[in-house]
Structures are given as structure tokens and as C-alpha cells.
Design a protein around this motif. Structure first.
Motif, short mmCIF file in Angstrom:
data_model
loop_
_atom_site.label_atom_id
_atom_site.label_comp_id
_atom_site.label_asym_id
_atom_site.label_seq_id
_atom_site.Cartn_x
_atom_site.Cartn_y
_atom_site.Cartn_z
N ASP A 221 1.36 -6.54 2.89
CA ASP A 221 0.97 -5.38 3.69
C ASP A 221 -0.10 -4.63 2.90
O ASP A 221 0.21 -3.81 2.03
CB ASP A 221 2.20 -4.48 3.94
N PRO A 222 -1.39 -4.94 3.19
CA PRO A 222 -2.45 -4.38 2.34
C PRO A 222 -2.53 -2.85 2.44
O PRO A 222 -2.85 -2.19 1.46
CB PRO A 222 -3.73 -5.04 2.87
N ARG A 223 -2.23 -2.28 3.61
CA ARG A 223 -2.31 -0.83 3.78
C ARG A 223 -1.31 -0.13 2.87
O ARG A 223 -1.63 0.85 2.21
CB ARG A 223 -2.03 -0.47 5.24
N ARG B 102 -0.01 -1.51 0.32
CA ARG B 102 -0.09 -2.14 -1.02
C ARG B 102 1.27 -2.69 -1.44
O ARG B 102 1.83 -2.27 -2.45
CB ARG B 102 -0.58 -1.15 -2.07
N GLN C 258 -2.26 -14.53 -2.42
CA GLN C 258 -2.25 -13.97 -1.07
C GLN C 258 -2.76 -12.52 -1.06
O GLN C 258 -3.24 -12.04 -0.05
CB GLN C 258 -0.83 -14.00 -0.49
N ALA C 259 -2.61 -11.83 -2.20
CA ALA C 259 -3.03 -10.43 -2.26
C ALA C 259 -4.52 -10.28 -2.52
O ALA C 259 -5.14 -9.31 -2.10
CB ALA C 259 -2.23 -9.70 -3.33
N PRO D 59 -7.41 -11.55 -1.43
CA PRO D 59 -8.40 -11.27 -0.38
C PRO D 59 -8.45 -9.79 0.02
O PRO D 59 -9.44 -9.32 0.57
CB PRO D 59 -7.93 -12.13 0.80
N TYR D 60 -7.38 -9.03 -0.26
CA TYR D 60 -7.36 -7.61 0.07
C TYR D 60 -7.75 -6.75 -1.13
O TYR D 60 -7.57 -5.53 -1.12
CB TYR D 60 -5.97 -7.19 0.56
N LEU E 258 -6.24 -6.81 -3.97
CA LEU E 258 -5.00 -6.38 -4.62
C LEU E 258 -4.49 -7.47 -5.57
O LEU E 258 -4.82 -8.64 -5.44
CB LEU E 258 -3.93 -6.07 -3.57
#
Lengths: 477, 477
Positions: A117-119, A121, A137-138, A140-141, A143
């Protein structure tokens, strides 16, 4: 932040469809599905070992895919009176995932759901997720998930949680437990709890408890913004003590490197023989140091403090010019374990952590012990934290195991004598359990047993691990 | 870092010289010294309250100066069958330090030893040390102790540990527990434990346990290098929701401010009436934001991201030009508690924490509830974490207390409905204990009680706090 008491129902899960636990392995198999319950000896045998030790062949192996299925297994285990040993990739180095008696091994390798959930974090992950996947997986955002045990391309989150695993990044970025916001776990009665960090911090208690208090079935992890710049250097020293002194000097100068790794000569040669990277075989020690941050000048400046400290203590410094050179340096670090594994048929390792100020003496004392015992000892580790991994390499056909254990015990005593601790990050498992009596006082050991009994009154979870027996009996009555 | 098992003897202390516990208050007084055991009613009365609530007058008050004296008190309490309530500066806001029955209050205000070890970046402190002193003593060495509860000029470390206190800096820098490396604590039998963070993390369990598991008598705290630069801005908004939206936008843009504080109109006016700082009385909300770091350009850039986000959401931004302006802004923040305390004779406060994304709705819903109940509600808090402190101000001569409690309960429900939690940092104490049943599920409440009984089988420590009774009895049998 004492008490974050959110609304969290016992379970968002549908109620288990079976009112009564399964009574036989066959019944459990019928409920979960054939491929999830392994009964054949040939299959079960593969679940008796971890990265370092061999144990008893499990009575059966279950590979659940959902929390409900984990609940089924716990209820079945209670019904038939078998202990439960949780297991991920089994890359652990203290025997934590090794069954010591006829047990149900719960392998989490099929519980691999991962949501980012990038928003917020945040990552929500099942225990079978391979550690490296979380960061992948993180990314690309923008993170990152910092905990990076050397085995992170194979190890699973569940094992990292059980051991509260660290890694090279832990000096600056912290260990697994620092990133856990919430946990789902199944208790000894098969009840599902959803916990946040709160009064009392049950999450913190479960993290690092090596599967002895319950089964973690999901974790909510904090993600952090990826640092925009990193710089890496390698410093080569003629003697190990110089490397240790350079580390102290760099940190005293204000540097907080993201990674700060150490290899001794035995280690350098093993890696060089294994990978042919062109490492200096005559060097007494190598440091690998990385600084990171969002400002390229600051990252560069911090690296220069480290470089100066290394040079002042006799180090020859080489700064990686690009990502390829950087990757080559870290490849050397990650290859240590397989490289030294190739030197002798067997090895046993320590995971001591000592105050940085006593590193030079400790490293030298351990070298001397190896010579005294006539056994090859190689040393490496996260030297920024004072966390060293002395490995004793041996051939069981010629080296008596008692001598190896005696040497390990002597190495542990060197650490304790210098104000250090037995385990920096690998856990106690059963390999270090006997040392516990020398490391904790009797009152605290009793307090630890009280916690164990509060969570696991029937002694169901991972018996024989972490806590030595109090008297002659199996823990306090 | 699962298991750091250092050599730590039960006690480096000399053995208590008395084989038997004291049997009467007079005997305890003779052992500890006259000035350390208060028996007179007039003296005892001053130890019945905390920052928000009044409780029962203690049976006696002890002011120990050493760990040995704390041991004496615990053994005496066992002997005479009285509960023990630990107390620091009593600036707490959830009734945690308030005795609910005839009790021994142990006031730690005379245990004020503090040692800074700049080389190891570590402070060793007794629980009576005032929070602000730790930072003051560390500063000459270029080090900081970040946890900064609003009351940090009066609050003591012991209370901060009990509540796992946060403060404005917690969004970037974390809370009290994040800085604890080791604890000394006295258990229910009067035994002294010296703990590091390890298997199982007993340190983490004691931190935030509000004095219900044992008495913390010393803490070893991690210190961090002082950030070299800080920049502060104030943003003024016409409406509270705008401020909440600006916060989300700034964080989404990548800012990790060191502090991020929010005040609503009632709060602004109260502070302005109290201090005459020239705050805009007509504003709907104010944000105070601080960025910090070692590179002035980065610190400035991060502040500019925040400024842009504020302006995009209708905020008028003023950046503090110098240290004096910065100090004036933070003075306003620290004055909130006394300022709103001056508005009405009494107040009760919430400490909810909600996801940042629901802040605009939550803030507006709470405003509406205040109007509906005809009671003045002011809101402020560490909005970066979604941690809000709605305060209900009232006059007990005209406002019925039941109405106040009903409103508080409704505010708590708003938080839970939006996926939030009851307490961000003040703890549960006894004021929020009844809400616990709505916040945690029955299985987890039982697990919390199991921990309580494991540490405190006789129910000696701070009875009636944190955990609501399980059924009708006083906790599980």
C-alpha cells in the motif's frame, strides 16, 4: 504511544467450518487437501534440518495456505498431543526450525500473499514471502524494506520475524522488529489474534521468540522512502585489529554508514577461491562500507569521513565508481556463507556481539583460540554493531565434535568477558540454548519461562528451543 | 537481533542488609530514613492525583533514592498486603499514577542519577530524571535524546517509560521505547532484573505497561547525533480540513518532517489569550512544521515541499527567520495545555490516533459532536501520526459529568469507526479502561491478562489500570 488499541475483531476470517478438530492425519489431509499434508517418510525427511543442523524426522508436515488452515493444524496438534515446529526457508543458523522430537512441522512456504500500500507506506505479507520480494515489490513506488539478512534472497519473512533478523543495513536502519506495525498470530488454542504494538507490546514479544509462543500468520510492515544516493567503499588492512580501530574512528567522526561489514583473511581467501573477484588474498581484513541518503554531497562527505578513518589506521581504500563495482563488492559479502561452507564438510558458527571498543581484542583473541585448538576459524560480520560471526570449520571424520563445541563455548566466553552477548541476530535455537544459563541470571530465566507458560501452557510450540530447563524438570510447574 | 543475551548478574547491588521485610510503616521508616516515608495525612493527600484525575489518598508514600530501597518497599508491600502505585512528576493525562484504593505510592522523584557516555552514545538514568535534562546533558557532546512529550520540562523518564511517551518529534524520530537499550526493574518478589532487548523482549513489554508489571529503577538510553540544521514554518488555514489535507499532501510529496503539529481555532484562541503571541484568532487551524538534518539545502528543500503543500490547500505560510522566531512558535505549542486549562475549571482529553487519510472527516466529526453536546471541544495534536488530542472543557458546577463522559465516548467511537485507536501516547490508565472492551477482542484481552498474571501474580502493581476485568471477577483466576 503506549496503547494503540484499535478495533480489531478476533478474526475477519470466516469461522472454521469444522466444529471439532481433525482426529487423525488422514482426516486433516481430507480437510486441507492431499498436497498440503505430507505423510510419506521420504517427504518428511526433507523437513528435519535447517541451514546448520539436523534434527528428528517430523511425524507429519503441513503446508497451509491460509490462516484458517493454520488454525486447523493447531487444533489437530492439540487433539493428538503433538508439538508444532514452524518453518520457513530453513536457512536459519541456530537450529530454531529443527524438530527435536516427533512433531508436526508447519511449513509456511505456500503462504506467500504480499500487498503493497504505497499511500500508507505499508506492506501486508504472509510469513512465506521471501524477504527480497518485499523490497522488489516496494521499489517501483520509491519505497524500501530495509532488513536484509545475508540469506534474504531465500529466507522468508516468517523466519526473519521469528529471529528478529538483522543484516548489513541494521546499523543505520534497524532490524526486522523495527518495521512491524501489526501481526496476526494463532495461539495454542487455535484462536486468531490481530495485534498492533500496544499495551502490553505482544507484537514485540512475538518477534524474536523463535516460534515458541505461537504461529505468526501475517505481518503488517512499515516501508520507508528509498534513499536516493548510495556510495560504497572497500578498505583493505594488513591486520584485523586495524580494521576494528578504523570502524571506531569513523563512527566517532560522526559517520552513520548504512552498511559496515568486515571479513578476515580466512574469509577473504574463501570468497576469492569461490568467486575469483580479485580480492587481495594477503590482506588481514577487509571492510565494506556504504553510506546512503537523499543528498549526493552529504553521502559523499560521509563516505570521505570513513575513508579518512580507514587510511589513518593503515587501510587502502577503493571507492566503487559505479553500480557494477558496488554490486561486485556486495556480491563478495553475500558469498561468504557458501564460500566458507565449501572449505570443510561442516561448520558451526557464533553470532556474538561485543562493544565496538573491544573489537580489536575480541577479534585477536578468537584468532588465537582457533590456533590453540588447531581448527580453522574464519570471522566476518556487521562490525558497526560489534556483531561478529566466527565460524569454526571442521571435518567430522578427523575433528572430534566435542573439541569444536569446546572451542565455540570458549569463543562465547570471550564475548561475555568483554561485555558482549551470545547472539546478535541468529537467535538461540537449540544450538546456543545451553549457553543461556551463563548469559542470563536465574530470576530473569524464570521470568522468561513465565512468559512462555502464559502463551504456551501446554508446551506445544517449538519445544526444546531458546530456554534451558530451569531445574531438572521441563520448565517450572 | 533476536537474542542479545549478555552477562548480567541479578544485581550489581549489595544484597539488602535485611533478611526479613519491614512489618510496619514505622519499621520501614526506620530503615529508609524519616524523610523518605510519608505517613501524615496532609503529606499523603498531595499524592492522590495526576495531571487530570483525583484518586484515593495513599496509605503511605515512599520516596526511595536507590534500587535497594525500592526492593525494601516491594517486600514491605508484600508483607502488609498493600498495592503499589508508581509515580513520577504526575503530569500524566489518563489517571495512570492515581491510586484507586489504599496503596503505597512510590514516588521516584528523588532517583535522579543521570550519566552520559558520549563515546558509547548512551545515557544511564534513574526514573526520577526530568525528561528535558537528558537532552540538556547530552547536547554539549553533540548528542540528542529525541522523545519530547509536551510536558518534558516537568515529566520524568519513569513516567515516559510507563506510557511509552511520544511528542512532536515522534513522527520522524520515534517514541520513548525506541531509545531504550536496557532496563533495570524490580519484580513482585522484590528481585532486581537487568534486562536488555532480547528473547523474549521483556524490555519492550515493560515499556508502556503503565506500572502494572513491575517497577523500573534504571534505563539505558540510546542517544543520537544532534541534527545540525532545523527550519520551522507556521501555516494558517481558514478551515481545519484544509490543514489535514495539506499534511497528507506534504507527506505524499516525500517530506518526513521532524515535527508536524496541529491546533484548531479553540486552541489558537486559548493560547493567544494566554500568551499574547500575535496568533491569528480568526484562523480555523494552524500547522507548525519543522524539518531537520545535517545538510542545510536538504532541510530547506524539505521545508519548501511542506510550504507548497500548505499553499496548495489554502494555507498562508510563515517561515521562522531565526532561532527566536522558531522558539516563539514552539512556545505556542507547549502552552496549549495550560492555556486550555485556564478556559474552564475542568477538562478531560482524548488521545485518539487515526489514519492520516481520514483526518479531515474525523476532525470535522468531532467539531460537530462538540456543538451537538453544547460543550467546548478543542483539538490539537501530532497530526503527522494522525494523533489528535480532542479536549472537552467543562465546568462541573453547570455541566453534568455524565454528559462529558458520553461525549468522550462518542469521540472515541469516531476514531474506532475510522480505523483509529484509543490512545496515541497518553496510555489507558483508568480513564480509558472501560473503552478497552470495545477496542480489543476477548481473546487478546485474555492474552494481556495472562501477561499481567505472569509478571504480577499477586496483583500488586497499579491495580485497576489498563486492563478491564475479564468477566465479573478481578481478572482470570
Amino acid at each position: 504511544m503506549a496503547l494503540n488499541l484499535g478495533k480489531r475483531p478476533v478474526s475477519r476470517l470466516r469461522r472454521s467450518p469444522h466444529a471439532e478438530p481433525a482426529r487423525t492425519p488422514e482426516e486433516l489431509r481430507a480437510r486441507l487437501g492431499r498436497e498440503k499434508v505430507l505423510l510419506e517418510l521420504a517427504q518428511r525427511r526433507s523437513y528435519a534440518y535447517d541451514g546448520i543442523a539436523m534434527g528428528a524426522t517430523p511425524a507429519l508436515v503441513v503446508l497451509p495456505e491460509t490462516t484458517e488452515e493454520v488454525v486447523e493444524v493447531v487444533r489437530f496438534a492439540r487433539q493428538v498431543g503433538l508439538p508444532i515446529v514452524a518453518r520457513g526457508a530453513a536457512s536459519g543458523l541456530s537450529g530454531g526450525a529443527v524438530p527435536l522430537e516427533a512433531s508436526i512441522v508447519v511449513s509456511f512456504t505456500r503462504m506467500t500473499r504480499l500487498q503493497i500500500d504505497p499511500r500508507a507506506r505499508r506492506a501486508v505479507a504472509q510469513p512465506g514471502v521471501v524477504t527480497a520480494r518485499i523490497g522488489e515489490q516496494a521499489r517501483p513506488y520509491g519505497l524500501a524494506y530495509p532488513p536484509d539478512p545475508a540469506s534474504f534472497r531465500t529466507s522468508t519473512l516468517g523466519g526473519n520475524l521469528a529471529e528478529n533478523a538483522g543484516g548489513p543495513l541494521c546499523f543505520k536502519w534497524g532490524v526486522t522488529g523495527d518495521y512491524v506495525e501489526a501481526l496476526e498470530f494463532v495461539d495454542f488454542e487455535g484462536r486468531v489474534h490481530r495485534l498492533r504494538r500496544e499495551a502490553y507490546d505482544l507484537v514485540g514479544l512475538l518477534v524474536g521468540s523463535e516460534g515458541t509462543l505461537g504461529l505468526i500468520t501475517e505481518a503488517t510492515l512499515r516501508l520507508v522512502p528509498l534513499p536516493r544516493y548510495t556510495r560504497t567503499l572497500m578498505a583493505v588492512f594488513a591486520e584485523v585489529g586495524q580494521a576494528a580501530e578504523a570502524v571506531s574512528a569513523a563512527i566517532a567522526a560522526g559517520a552513520v554508514p548504512a552498511r559496515l561489514e568486515f571479513m578476515d583473511q580466512g574469509c577473504i581467501r574463501a570468497v576469492e577461491d569461490y568467486l575469483r573477484l580479485g580480492l587481495p588474498r594477503e590482506a588481514g581484513a577487509i571492510l565494506l562500507v556504504e553510506t546512503d541518503g537523499d543528498d549526493p554531497l552529504m553521502v559523499e562527505e560521509e563516505l570521505s569521513w570513513v575513508a579518512e578513518a580507514c587510511q589513518r589506521h593503515g587501510g587502502k581504500v577503493r571507492v566503487a565508481r559505479d553500480a557494477a563495482e558496488r554490486e561486485a563488492l556486495w556480491q563478495a559479502r553475500r558469498a561468504i556463507s557458501p564460500a566458507i561452507g565449501a572449505l570443510r564438510p561442516k561448520r558451526l558458527n557464533e553470532d556474538i556481539a561485543v562493544p565496538r571498543s573491544s573489537l580489536p581484542q575480541v577479534v585477536r583473541a578468537i584468532e588465537a583460540l582457533g590456533r590453540q585448538y588447531g581448527l580453522q576459524v574464519v570471522q566476518f560480520g556487521h562490525i558497526g554493531d560489534g556483531n561478529l560471526h566466527p565460524n569454526v570449520l571442521y571435518d567430522p571424520r578427523v575433528d572430534p565434535e566435542e573439541k569444536v563445541w569446546e572451542l565455540l563455548h570458549e569463543i562465547a566466553r570471550v564475548a561475555l568477558r568483554h561485555g558482549g552477548v551470545l547472539s546478535g541476530e541468529h537467535g538461540i535455537g537449540f544450538l546456543k540454548r545451553d549457553f543461556m544459563r551463563e548469559a542470563v541470571d536465574a530470576a530473569t530465566l524464570e521470568a522468561l519461562w513465565r512468559i512462555k507458560r502464559a502463551f504456551d501452557p501446554e508446551g506445544r510450540f517449538n519445544p526444546g528451543k531458546v530456554l534451558p530447563e530451569l531445574h531438572s524438570g521441563p520448565g517450572p510447574g
